[in-house]
Design a protein around this motif. Sequence first.
Motif, short mmCIF file in Angstrom:
data_model
loop_
_atom_site.label_atom_id
_atom_site.label_comp_id
_atom_site.label_asym_id
_atom_site.label_seq_id
_atom_site.Cartn_x
_atom_site.Cartn_y
_atom_site.Cartn_z
N PRO A 240 1.18 4.99 -2.92
CA PRO A 240 -0.04 5.26 -2.15
C PRO A 240 -1.21 5.76 -3.00
O PRO A 240 -2.33 5.29 -2.82
CB PRO A 240 0.39 6.33 -1.15
CG PRO A 240 1.86 6.16 -1.00
CD PRO A 240 2.36 5.67 -2.34
N GLN A 241 -0.95 6.66 -3.94
CA GLN A 241 -2.07 7.21 -4.71
C GLN A 241 -2.73 6.15 -5.58
O GLN A 241 -3.96 6.05 -5.64
CB GLN A 241 -1.59 8.37 -5.58
CG GLN A 241 -1.52 9.67 -4.80
CD GLN A 241 -1.18 10.84 -5.68
OE1 GLN A 241 -0.39 10.70 -6.62
NE2 GLN A 241 -1.78 11.98 -5.40
N TYR B 143 -1.70 9.02 6.26
CA TYR B 143 -2.04 8.17 5.13
C TYR B 143 -3.01 7.07 5.56
O TYR B 143 -3.99 6.77 4.87
CB TYR B 143 -0.75 7.57 4.56
CG TYR B 143 -0.97 6.54 3.50
CD1 TYR B 143 -1.61 6.87 2.31
CD2 TYR B 143 -0.52 5.24 3.68
CE1 TYR B 143 -1.81 5.92 1.34
CE2 TYR B 143 -0.71 4.29 2.70
CZ TYR B 143 -1.36 4.63 1.53
OH TYR B 143 -1.56 3.69 0.58
N LEU C 213 0.83 -1.21 0.00
CA LEU C 213 0.00 0.00 0.00
C LEU C 213 0.86 1.26 0.00
O LEU C 213 0.48 2.28 -0.54
CB LEU C 213 -0.94 0.00 1.21
CG LEU C 213 -1.95 -1.14 1.21
CD1 LEU C 213 -2.77 -1.15 2.49
CD2 LEU C 213 -2.89 -1.05 0.00
N ALA D 82 -10.37 1.87 -3.73
CA ALA D 82 -11.70 2.48 -3.82
C ALA D 82 -12.56 1.70 -4.81
O ALA D 82 -13.74 1.44 -4.55
CB ALA D 82 -11.58 3.95 -4.21
N VAL E 179 -4.72 3.75 -3.31
CA VAL E 179 -6.01 4.28 -2.84
C VAL E 179 -7.05 4.20 -3.96
O VAL E 179 -8.19 3.79 -3.73
CB VAL E 179 -5.86 5.74 -2.33
CG1 VAL E 179 -7.23 6.38 -2.13
CG2 VAL E 179 -5.07 5.78 -1.04
N GLU F 180 -6.55 7.98 5.47
CA GLU F 180 -7.17 8.15 4.15
C GLU F 180 -7.45 6.81 3.46
O GLU F 180 -8.18 6.76 2.48
CB GLU F 180 -6.26 8.97 3.23
CG GLU F 180 -5.94 10.38 3.73
CD GLU F 180 -7.19 11.15 4.12
OE1 GLU F 180 -8.20 11.07 3.37
OE2 GLU F 180 -7.18 11.80 5.18
N LEU F 181 -6.84 5.75 3.95
CA LEU F 181 -6.99 4.47 3.27
C LEU F 181 -8.39 3.90 3.44
O LEU F 181 -8.88 3.81 4.58
CB LEU F 181 -6.00 3.45 3.85
CG LEU F 181 -4.62 3.34 3.25
CD1 LEU F 181 -3.88 2.20 3.93
CD2 LEU F 181 -4.66 3.13 1.74
N PRO F 182 -9.05 3.53 2.35
CA PRO F 182 -10.40 2.97 2.48
C PRO F 182 -10.34 1.48 2.88
O PRO F 182 -10.59 0.60 2.07
CB PRO F 182 -10.99 3.15 1.09
CG PRO F 182 -9.81 3.12 0.16
CD PRO F 182 -8.63 3.64 0.95
#
Length: 253
Positions: A135-136, A166, A131, A143, A139, A169-171
């Motif tokens: 990161p981008q 971070y 992850l 999602a 994510v 923000e992680l789902p």
Amino acid sequence: LSLRGDLRQALQAGEFRLQYQPLVRLDTGEITGVEALIRWDSPVRGPVPPADFIPIAEESGLIVEIGQWVLETSAAQAAAWRQVRPELTLNVNVSGHQLMHPRFAADVTRALAVAGLPSSAMTLELTESVLMSDPQAAVASLAGLRELGVRLSIDDFGTGYSSLAYLRELPVDELKIDRAFIARAELTGEDLALVRTIVDLGHILGLRVVAEGIENAAQLDALRRLGCCYGQGYHLCRPTDPADLAGLLRRGS
Ligand code: G
Ligand code: G
Ligand code: MN
Ligand code: NA
């Protein structure tokens, strides 16, 4: 032949199999789910641990096909067990290469559909290092998976340097505490404080917290006292062949 060549052959020859390790509710001892773990018994090499062949499968890209086999096989097995145990959930390990493959969400969808397993019964485990590597992209990919209704878990948590910002923000739905944190003997002093902090962090973020690698009763007691709700480990149940797990599931714990 190279290990890489052997792996392709192994997939065609059906040399892979799955074991399943229960996830247990720590307060009641009830088995709430199982984690699928791949095994390879090579006729020429003998048993090869996944830590040795998964990285090679990743490099060669074969992990996409192996991963598809894992998804389909474990989803079908979980659907069969849910005839006896309707609430049983399935955790599947996913590698970075799989997650980033454009076909992955479609593979998951198909495995669920063919097995007749509801998406909410499947949790995909991704390691913290995967992850964090992009990161981008992670994510965005997570999602998309979540829209399918599957649950997402951070595996080996505590070993991959995620920043707290971070993490927020992680789902994701679940956090699995790496067994290195649990393994420190009876969990006392600083070790215990560290695990307490991770359990609290997970709960603050609204996550289901699972302790990995529980190997003795003292660790189990300590985790219960910390309010950690779920666990896995040799003390609770070893990774088990499907035929042997069926009996345990019928009995309830
Ligand atoms: O079961 P064992 O402890 O030997 O597993 C070693 C490692 O292999 C663990 O990190 C586990 O997550 C990984 N692993 C086991 N099964 C699978 C699988 O089906 N796919 C992937 N990508 N990794 C797996
Ligand atoms: O990285 P991941 O959490 O997916 O790895 C799971 C691996 O951990 C499994 O392959 C399993 O064999 C191993 N495992 C499960 N329970 C225990 C335990 O209590 N102690 C140790 N040392 N390993 C465990
Ligand atoms: Mn795992
Ligand atoms: Na882990």
